[in-house]
Design a protein around this motif. Sequence first.
Motif, PDB file in Angstrom:
ATOM      1  N   LEU A 137      -8.837  -0.764  13.555  1.00  0.00           N
ATOM      2  CA  LEU A 137      -9.216  -1.911  12.739  1.00  0.00           C
ATOM      3  C   LEU A 137      -8.543  -3.202  13.194  1.00  0.00           C
ATOM      4  CD1 LEU A 137      -9.315  -0.424   9.119  1.00  0.00           C
ATOM      5  CD2 LEU A 137     -11.072  -0.435  10.900  1.00  0.00           C
ATOM      6  N   GLY A 138      -7.366  -3.073  13.774  1.00  0.00           N
ATOM      7  CA  GLY A 138      -6.694  -4.291  14.241  1.00  0.00           C
ATOM      8  C   GLY A 138      -5.857  -4.973  13.175  1.00  0.00           C
ATOM      9  N   PHE A 139      -5.757  -4.374  12.021  1.00  0.00           N
ATOM     10  CA  PHE A 139      -4.831  -4.876  10.990  1.00  0.00           C
ATOM     11  C   PHE A 139      -4.243  -3.663  10.291  1.00  0.00           C
ATOM     12  CE2 PHE A 139      -8.967  -4.640   8.882  1.00  0.00           C
ATOM     13  CZ  PHE A 139      -8.669  -4.032   7.683  1.00  0.00           C
ATOM     14  N   PRO A 140      -3.059  -3.806   9.683  1.00  0.00           N
ATOM     15  CA  PRO A 140      -2.429  -2.624   9.091  1.00  0.00           C
ATOM     16  C   PRO A 140      -2.981  -2.268   7.715  1.00  0.00           C
ATOM     17  CG  PRO A 140      -0.931  -4.493   8.964  1.00  0.00           C
ATOM     18  CD  PRO A 140      -2.169  -4.983   9.670  1.00  0.00           C
ATOM     19  N   VAL A 141      -3.332  -1.011   7.544  1.00  0.00           N
ATOM     20  CA  VAL A 141      -3.682  -0.461   6.235  1.00  0.00           C
ATOM     21  C   VAL A 141      -2.386   0.121   5.678  1.00  0.00           C
ATOM     22  CG1 VAL A 141      -4.939   1.411   5.101  1.00  0.00           C
ATOM     23  CG2 VAL A 141      -6.072   0.013   6.855  1.00  0.00           C
ATOM     24  N   TYR A 142      -2.071  -0.169   4.435  1.00  0.00           N
ATOM     25  CA  TYR A 142      -0.784   0.266   3.878  1.00  0.00           C
ATOM     26  C   TYR A 142      -0.912   1.540   3.042  1.00  0.00           C
ATOM     27  CZ  TYR A 142       1.324  -3.947   5.610  1.00  0.00           C
ATOM     28  OH  TYR A 142       1.789  -4.921   6.451  1.00  0.00           O
ATOM     29  N   PHE A 143       0.118   2.330   3.120  1.00  0.00           N
ATOM     30  CA  PHE A 143       0.205   3.569   2.351  1.00  0.00           C
ATOM     31  C   PHE A 143       1.211   3.348   1.220  1.00  0.00           C
ATOM     32  CE2 PHE A 143       2.214   7.877   1.840  1.00  0.00           C
ATOM     33  CZ  PHE A 143       1.103   8.510   1.307  1.00  0.00           C
ATOM     34  N   ALA A 144       0.703   3.335   0.000  1.00  0.00           N
ATOM     35  CA  ALA A 144       1.577   3.128  -1.163  1.00  0.00           C
ATOM     36  C   ALA A 144       1.699   4.457  -1.900  1.00  0.00           C
ATOM     37  CB  ALA A 144       0.994   2.050  -2.073  1.00  0.00           C
ATOM     38  N   ASP A 145       2.817   5.098  -1.704  1.00  0.00           N
ATOM     39  CA  ASP A 145       2.990   6.454  -2.223  1.00  0.00           C
ATOM     40  C   ASP A 145       3.536   6.406  -3.650  1.00  0.00           C
ATOM     41  OD1 ASP A 145       2.983   9.157  -2.239  1.00  0.00           O
ATOM     42  OD2 ASP A 145       4.763   9.401  -0.982  1.00  0.00           O
ATOM     43  N   LEU A 146       2.877   7.131  -4.542  1.00  0.00           N
ATOM     44  CA  LEU A 146       3.272   7.090  -5.943  1.00  0.00           C
ATOM     45  C   LEU A 146       4.688   7.629  -6.143  1.00  0.00           C
ATOM     46  CD1 LEU A 146       2.346   6.221  -8.671  1.00  0.00           C
ATOM     47  CD2 LEU A 146       1.346   8.459  -9.039  1.00  0.00           C
ATOM     48  N   THR A 147       5.027   8.647  -5.373  1.00  0.00           N
ATOM     49  CA  THR A 147       6.358   9.231  -5.511  1.00  0.00           C
ATOM     50  C   THR A 147       7.438   8.167  -5.314  1.00  0.00           C
ATOM     51  OG1 THR A 147       5.446  11.251  -4.625  1.00  0.00           O
ATOM     52  CG2 THR A 147       7.837  11.113  -4.692  1.00  0.00           C
ATOM     53  N   GLU A 248       3.126 -12.031   0.266  1.00  0.00           N
ATOM     54  CA  GLU A 248       2.257 -12.477   1.368  1.00  0.00           C
ATOM     55  C   GLU A 248       2.769 -11.999   2.730  1.00  0.00           C
ATOM     56  OE1 GLU A 248      -0.768 -14.033   1.776  1.00  0.00           O
ATOM     57  OE2 GLU A 248      -0.941 -13.563  -0.374  1.00  0.00           O
ATOM     58  N   ALA A 249       4.072 -11.801   2.835  1.00  0.00           N
ATOM     59  CA  ALA A 249       4.639 -11.365   4.121  1.00  0.00           C
ATOM     60  C   ALA A 249       4.051 -10.027   4.570  1.00  0.00           C
ATOM     61  CB  ALA A 249       6.157 -11.244   4.006  1.00  0.00           C
ATOM     62  N   LEU A 250       3.699  -9.211   3.574  1.00  0.00           N
ATOM     63  CA  LEU A 250       3.123  -7.904   3.903  1.00  0.00           C
ATOM     64  C   LEU A 250       1.807  -8.066   4.663  1.00  0.00           C
ATOM     65  CD1 LEU A 250       4.044  -4.986   3.106  1.00  0.00           C
ATOM     66  CD2 LEU A 250       2.282  -5.061   1.351  1.00  0.00           C
ATOM     67  N   TRP A 251       1.011  -9.002   4.174  1.00  0.00           N
ATOM     68  CA  TRP A 251      -0.348  -9.169   4.714  1.00  0.00           C
ATOM     69  C   TRP A 251      -0.363  -9.984   5.998  1.00  0.00           C
ATOM     70  CZ3 TRP A 251      -2.635  -5.510   2.536  1.00  0.00           C
ATOM     71  CH2 TRP A 251      -2.358  -5.179   1.205  1.00  0.00           C
ATOM     72  N   ALA A 252       0.732 -10.677   6.247  1.00  0.00           N
ATOM     73  CA  ALA A 252       0.789 -11.498   7.458  1.00  0.00           C
ATOM     74  C   ALA A 252       1.123 -10.662   8.685  1.00  0.00           C
ATOM     75  CB  ALA A 252       1.845 -12.594   7.273  1.00  0.00           C
ATOM     76  N   GLN A 253       1.497  -9.418   8.461  1.00  0.00           N
ATOM     77  CA  GLN A 253       1.936  -8.600   9.598  1.00  0.00           C
ATOM     78  C   GLN A 253       0.770  -8.085  10.453  1.00  0.00           C
ATOM     79  OE1 GLN A 253       5.827  -6.256   8.827  1.00  0.00           O
ATOM     80  NE2 GLN A 253       4.396  -5.679   7.229  1.00  0.00           N
ATOM     81  N   PRO A 254       0.980  -8.068  11.759  1.00  0.00           N
ATOM     82  CA  PRO A 254      -0.016  -7.446  12.633  1.00  0.00           C
ATOM     83  C   PRO A 254       0.199  -5.929  12.655  1.00  0.00           C
ATOM     84  CG  PRO A 254       1.765  -8.330  13.950  1.00  0.00           C
ATOM     85  CD  PRO A 254       2.113  -8.630  12.504  1.00  0.00           C
ATOM     86  N   VAL A 255      -0.714  -5.242  13.298  1.00  0.00           N
ATOM     87  CA  VAL A 255      -0.513  -3.795  13.476  1.00  0.00           C
ATOM     88  C   VAL A 255       0.728  -3.585  14.355  1.00  0.00           C
ATOM     89  CG1 VAL A 255      -1.443  -1.673  14.468  1.00  0.00           C
ATOM     90  CG2 VAL A 255      -2.959  -3.258  13.289  1.00  0.00           C
TER      91      VAL A 255
END
Lengths: 255, 255, 255, 255, 255, 255
Positions: A137-147, A248-255
């Motif tokens: 995809l060229g951008f990072p998909v984030y994994f938000a773990d409930l634990t 916003e810093a999270l979304w500004a990151q590249p892969v």
Amino acid sequence: MKDPILWMHCTSPELGELAKKNAVVLIPVGAVEQHGPHMAVGCDSFVAEWLAKRTARSLEEQGIPAVVAPTLTVANSLHHMNFPGSLSLRPSTYMLVLQEWCRCIAAHGFRRIVIANGHGGNRAPTNAALVEINLELGFPVYFADLTVALKPTVGLESEKSILHSGEGETSLILAYDETLVDPVYRETNGQKVPAPAAERAGLAATFHRMETKTTNGVSGNCSLATREKGEVLADAAVKRRVVALADEALWAQPV
Amino acid sequence: MKDPILWMHCTSPELGELAKKNAVVLIPVGAVEQHGPHMAVGCDSFVAEWLAKRTARSLEEQGIPAVVAPTLTVANSLHHMNFPGSLSLRPSTYMLVLQEWCRCIAAHGFRRIVIANGHGGNRAPTNAALVEINLELGFPVYFADLTVALKPTVGLESEKSILHSGEGETSLILAYDETLVDPVYRETNGQKVPAPAAERAGLAATFHRMETKTTNGVSGNCSLATREKGEVLADAAVKRRVVALADEALWAQPV
Amino acid sequence: MKDPILWMHCTSPELGELAKKNAVVLIPVGAVEQHGPHMAVGCDSFVAEWLAKRTARSLEEQGIPAVVAPTLTVANSLHHMNFPGSLSLRPSTYMLVLQEWCRCIAAHGFRRIVIANGHGGNRAPTNAALVEINLELGFPVYFADLTVALKPTVGLESEKSILHSGEGETSLILAYDETLVDPVYRETNGQKVPAPAAERAGLAATFHRMETKTTNGVSGNCSLATREKGEVLADAAVKRRVVALADEALWAQPV
Amino acid sequence: MKDPILWMHCTSPELGELAKKNAVVLIPVGAVEQHGPHMAVGCDSFVAEWLAKRTARSLEEQGIPAVVAPTLTVANSLHHMNFPGSLSLRPSTYMLVLQEWCRCIAAHGFRRIVIANGHGGNRAPTNAALVEINLELGFPVYFADLTVALKPTVGLESEKSILHSGEGETSLILAYDETLVDPVYRETNGQKVPAPAAERAGLAATFHRMETKTTNGVSGNCSLATREKGEVLADAAVKRRVVALADEALWAQPV
Amino acid sequence: MKDPILWMHCTSPELGELAKKNAVVLIPVGAVEQHGPHMAVGCDSFVAEWLAKRTARSLEEQGIPAVVAPTLTVANSLHHMNFPGSLSLRPSTYMLVLQEWCRCIAAHGFRRIVIANGHGGNRAPTNAALVEINLELGFPVYFADLTVALKPTVGLESEKSILHSGEGETSLILAYDETLVDPVYRETNGQKVPAPAAERAGLAATFHRMETKTTNGVSGNCSLATREKGEVLADAAVKRRVVALADEALWAQPV
Amino acid sequence: MKDPILWMHCTSPELGELAKKNAVVLIPVGAVEQHGPHMAVGCDSFVAEWLAKRTARSLEEQGIPAVVAPTLTVANSLHHMNFPGSLSLRPSTYMLVLQEWCRCIAAHGFRRIVIANGHGGNRAPTNAALVEINLELGFPVYFADLTVALKPTVGLESEKSILHSGEGETSLILAYDETLVDPVYRETNGQKVPAPAAERAGLAATFHRMETKTTNGVSGNCSLATREKGEVLADAAVKRRVVALADEALWAQPV
């Protein structure tokens, strides 16, 4: 009743608008697996979706557009297959499915995708899948773990980390919808089989069938569960996630 | 509120009981795809699940145990991908997923599995998948296509067979939950691009992207839709399905 | 004897010329499977190729360049595997093969590809495969199903739609090459096992092994077959197909 | 010089004997990837193999038969591919490879298999792979992660957990073979790009290309590394692993 | 006209009889690829089938039951794809197809299967495929390579081993059906690009696109071809194959 | 001790330099499989790596930059699986692995890749894999087979071509490291099962399990082996390979 926080409830033009606004897309990923004698087999999926919705709403209230994708219900539960009602993909199939969902969401222009996970068994295959998903995809998909979001386990008496069908998880479901918890939970507790020291220390880890670790499918002390504890846990988890995803810093990151 | 007709709402022991009773398992298979400017993208999944639930309840009332598996929401919608909000698996991935769901259900002892389909795009891949599913499981899994159950299209003015987002489908959603239909449907109708004669006659068929067949994603006359028509359609479809699935001869057949 | 309508008989430069002329490429897809006690197991492949050749020649006579690709003989016959002589790919392998054949044909510049199908079992996997084939190639590959072309079943006494090894199919093979039909056909008829009502109505469909539907592998009344009926059927099917494929509107369509 | 602790050095009859004795088989899994300007790209593989050999020898000394399988060198390093010299499998291919190695080892009668991992990137794909490996083999294959064995990081000044090419890892290589560390390490330190708070807290995790996290490919303070620190670390890790693997309770467990 | 040596021409009961007699099944595997400016693209398939039929007939004459399976026409010709008319599977797809054909033939009880190969490009993928085919089936499937059968190249002036579209191959097609050879062959010869010494010596081998090895797609001297030479070659090859396949010792071997 | 001819021993910047210099990359591909009662199971991998290193050094001495990639140890040995200690990938998995290694090496800018093969069982799958590898990479990867490089088998008494664990191979290992050869080799020789004439003539080839061809896993006369013979063989093979790979014409070729 239409709930516009849900992707499935929106019309195509509404989703086109959300893509233009660069909305955060939360994909709840749960499980369909046994949760002891007392809880609905879908409860990981219910909690994943419930908290994803609350997170999305909270983001919206802060002016950050957000939407909740369909819930990926049947995921990684092969370890529970010897208990009735458990359904599972093979890990490699799950990885394909996750990749194709993310590919479609990205194709519509969304660039902020979060796997809102509600089930521990999804951790390894999701992280393995994200390698190729992000590269594609060229951008990072984030994994938000409930634990992790639940980690401090505020207010629980018997758990420092959420256990399968234990005090924390049962409390969450009581808070979500107490009709989904059979009253037998008050007389039930985990029949845990003690693990060797090496496993407890994490020096040797492996995949076990659940029945070898707990004979009744419960790992914690569900008899301690209360609706109030569940509400406290859920509130805290949503708050933590919202802070995380609003950065916003999270979304500004590249892969 | 717990609904015991739903697999996801049952506990593991309850599902073990249902397997022992040889319950019919209906797997609603829908879609997440554009449905014109007026309908929720999840509507094929909603209808598939809604009618599966009504069918299962009606079977139960006749003394035939039945349960509704989780809904397979994201399925075969690659033809809609150029409209925002559509999500899809590749057909080959869908076939794997369907096989693994059925394998798990069969592993718990169920022998009466029905794919309760609500979306035309699933027809070919499901039928292609059933070849290997049935050979693997050793008993036949049935494909119950909503289009067939709705075929007589009782009460519709403009459709003899259900069209995408048209009079019938919009009526069904109005009957299911009218808040999921934007009032714009009253001023909307299909902007169909006429097909060549060979395609109309079925002599040459193919896969087209939806935007080449209808510029607004609607194939029929949704402005004619009413809630009442939807209720009539749904009642008739459920009745037909119940008669079909109550026939012991169906279940006595080998692969 | 060289037959220039056949891709396999042409030289590479001749095929280069055909590509420049934007010739229609018909891919006959058949089967290798039991056809009762009386017919050659390859008969679906023979008819598919025979009618594709007649269709191509007729197109050529109208000034439309056409060529017949190699015949895909072993296709989807897993349902016949319990009868000797049946050969089959798995549906997923068939889908890969079809995609790779079309990819190669398109790589040479051809843009008018038709799957000239002669076997019902290929329907679902071909339609499932075309989704990805068309998206990859960027132009639509058409599926021309023989059952549809033969639909009016002109001149047949016992069939409204072509049945496996019945009056129509046996007549076609008698017309193609009567030495491929054992005279036993005159004393043979389908030993059909009646289907439950739900299957007959199409409300529940599935994949069955052929021996559960007809004990001798025949579904219709082959004893009524004649060479003349076969010729009438074939002529009509070819005519219908030629009209369909001669329509420029078909080729002007995007995916 | 033959080293009988190595599978590759043994003859076939010797391995047959080891299988009969139910020897522990350690599979070193490493990586081939950039390790800053100062370390050999193979160092994860070297450390994995070195510590596996020391662990096996120590087990042997306690009377527990053990052998070190070939080292799986090229594993999961797609995140390092933008630095020269990194080699990687796709995660799904890695999972197949691991499964086939384990299948072969088990085919010879071994029932005590340990993945002696030396590289963080292998964690998720290995855990995802073990689901199907254990179900197929019928006994649990254990994952022994070096990061865990090294966890207390005794004697290190700047790391509580091992960082990529930092103080700990560089010390380990100095202890293993100091010619594999370029003296430039004394003037080099990690050029870490700070992560957003959500990532630091683990609330949102993902796969990043390494160059986005550290511009010179180093995450820790390698200038603090010494050979002595490496020896202390290695001794401690081997001791911990030996205790873990010598526990009969580990091997008595079912999948 | 029915030819009972052909699987496709036999009825299901006839093939059941052949299986009971343990007939040798020859699978002709050819190619569809450019053969210079003068030969039909299908010629490898034609020769493979022709010689398989002659071999089978000759075996029958010696009292050894034999039958010729459908010809696998589109096989491994990716190296010819830059010449018009070439069609190819990917090697991995070809391997699947071969495995599934053999699996079906074995399912009917046949235990003597021969891949009667007519195209050099099939050698490596067929040998790679036979590893898993033989292990799955439990008996050895044999690979009979035409190049070997033709090896002495009796009567040829310019070839010691058969070259692509050269003297030998063109002679064979002239003997098979001279209308499939364009008279231009008399003025045509291979425009071979000389290979580096290392390739000529076999020290470094690789896959090249055919146009880099011969600009007109011809490797040998086709102008020397005659029908008579082709007949001599074919007779010799068939004889050699018959002797090989008539040897009971071959069939007595385990995998 | 750092050996800069080894990819694994180089740092990332050193490999970046080698890529800029367009170095030849030799990938040793061996095997892990039984080699009779006397030799280490890893010996094909050891020889492959040893001769690749000597070849690379010799190229370097001629001013041609060269480097030896990690050794692919577990490759194609399914035919040896019934002897203890053999490890193998499935051929299709091996093909994936080889493709991914080459893809990574090419991604760093290297354009001169050589598969330095040391095991006969790798021949067919490697050649099958190179079809897609070369087409993907756009330049030819070369297969340098040790059997060919050793072909004249200078100095051997009993072999004209290298046999499994025979005089030549045992001599090579004696020359490489005599501790890896059990002295029992002096009393051991191949217990070969004679092959049918058709197999000996190559008219019918197949995959056999090794135990059906030699009961002790040895094909030649290892008792004739000497260290000196091994040195002569190795010297000659390296010389031949160096001449081959030093030829600029080889590298100038397109796919």
